[in-house]
Design an enzyme around this catalytic site. Sequence first.
Site, PDB file in Angstrom:
ATOM      1  N   HIS A 185     -68.448  -5.563   1.969  1.00 23.57           N
ATOM      2  CA  HIS A 185     -67.689  -6.523   3.300  1.00 23.57           C
ATOM      3  C   HIS A 185     -69.307  -7.496   3.705  1.00 23.57           C
ATOM      4  O   HIS A 185     -70.051  -6.330   4.251  1.00 23.57           O
ATOM      5  CB  HIS A 185     -67.244  -5.757   3.840  1.00 23.57           C
ATOM      6  N   ASP A 240     -59.395  -3.854  -0.358  1.00 20.77           N
ATOM      7  CA  ASP A 240     -59.280  -3.715  -1.969  1.00 20.77           C
ATOM      8  C   ASP A 240     -59.240  -2.337  -3.156  1.00 20.77           C
ATOM      9  O   ASP A 240     -58.893  -2.646  -3.830  1.00 20.77           O
ATOM     10  CB  ASP A 240     -59.250  -5.046  -2.839  1.00 20.77           C
TER      11      ASP A 240
END
Length: 428
Positions: free
Chosen positions: A306, A363
């Site tokens: 991320h 996700d």
Amino acid sequence: MADKAILIIGDQRIELPVLVGTEGERAVDITTLREQTGLVTYDPSFGNTAACKSDITFIDGEKGILRYRGIPIEQFTEKPNFVEVAWLLIFGRLPKKDELDLFSQRLTENELLHEGLRHQYSHIPVDAPPMAILSATLNNLACFHQQFFKLVDDESFVEVAARLISKVRTIAAFSHRRSNGLPFNYPDPNLRYCANFLHMMFSIPYKQYIITPEIEDALNLIFILHADHEQNCSTSTVRTVGSARANLFASCAAGVSALWGPLHGGANVEVIEMLERIHHGGLAPEDCLRMAKDKSNPFRLFGFGHRVYKNYDPRAKILRESCDRVFATLRRQDPLLDIARKLEELALADSYFVDRKLYPNVDFYSGILLRAMGIPTNVFTVCFAIGRLPGWIAQWKEQHEDPTSRITRPRQVYTGPPQTDYVPMDQR
Ligand code: SDX
């Protein structure tokens, strides 16, 4: 004494103010840099650049903190209510009961699509990607609600926000029904937000789709966890389009397009496809890590890493725990969950991922939960968009109401050819 940044360029020395955010994060204010020095800064993917000030969402990537209007997301998990969180993000505080009831009523009144829009589905290929349909239909929605191209007062803003938040479910469900050759289910005004979406997705004329409270709660939670996330790629897109004073439909349609990317919202599909390949024996978990680490291989460990979180994504943590609850309710297991856990365990023991602070992101587990509800893989990113829509609307509103906001127009460093002359065709 306020901090200052000193910049020395050649024989020029300038002082730049340092802004300090609520949580102490600091930013060098370069709004006068070009005017004072003729220079611009270079930060191609804006990893070091704050595009705006915002009161909506706070992330501490090092500590794995995510708060909506100051409230830690963990506090929404007890009795998850997506519509309440949508109101909080858009209007800046928790709604009173009558305010929430009124907004829910608006959503109910706006859940239908104009029949002209419904007919568009019969001209779309049955295998059309749902994200393409969603982006296109959000723009088409504008054709039927032209009175909202210019928002003249608060009432028109609330109404257009409600229409978008309500109709996005109907658009998504109709796409799913169309691609499976099933009759459309019209929304049921007696059902709450998430239950209505599940009804439109799965009810069949001769058999009522039973929505258990646990599944309804899990979908509320998934939408809440996706609701906003500071200036991510799709939100920045919505702000950029909105900065040109484009209407909210066009701005959100652009957000859908950005979210579709596999490095962004499309990652939840890539994760499930990766887990299924492992499950069917086409790939071993160790292969995934090996390929992910191989710079000559475009493969990425989807659901990991991320730009902001350099710690476990707090949303992934909540989703991982929610999987156990939902599977216990459904009294079944999903081998993909065990595979995901194994993959996570291997990665978090591997120096490549640890050194780069690559942890599971939102996700990594969301698809497993959506799959448990029977939501097909090609609707996963659409569910991400349904969840993110209130965040896009809140961010668009914040920018729209900011009297200092200007059209987004970054500069560049030109590296093309120096001046040259046109060469007529017969001399080339
Ligand atoms: C979302 O921004 C947001 O807030 C987004 C989001 C939201 O709510 O809106 O949180 C939603 O988009 C979550 C992310 C979903 N995407 C994925 O899961 C795709 C896989 N992840 C990566 O592609 C990547 O981690 C990103 C896109 C998420 C972040 O990319 P960055 O910040 O540009 O990081 P990078 O590519 O510069 O990576 C730094 C290093 C590189 O290696 P080195 O050059 O240092 O050797 O880490 C490596 C990368 O190769 N790396 C990965 C990796 N992620 C980063 N290597 C293998 N697998 C990965 N998943």
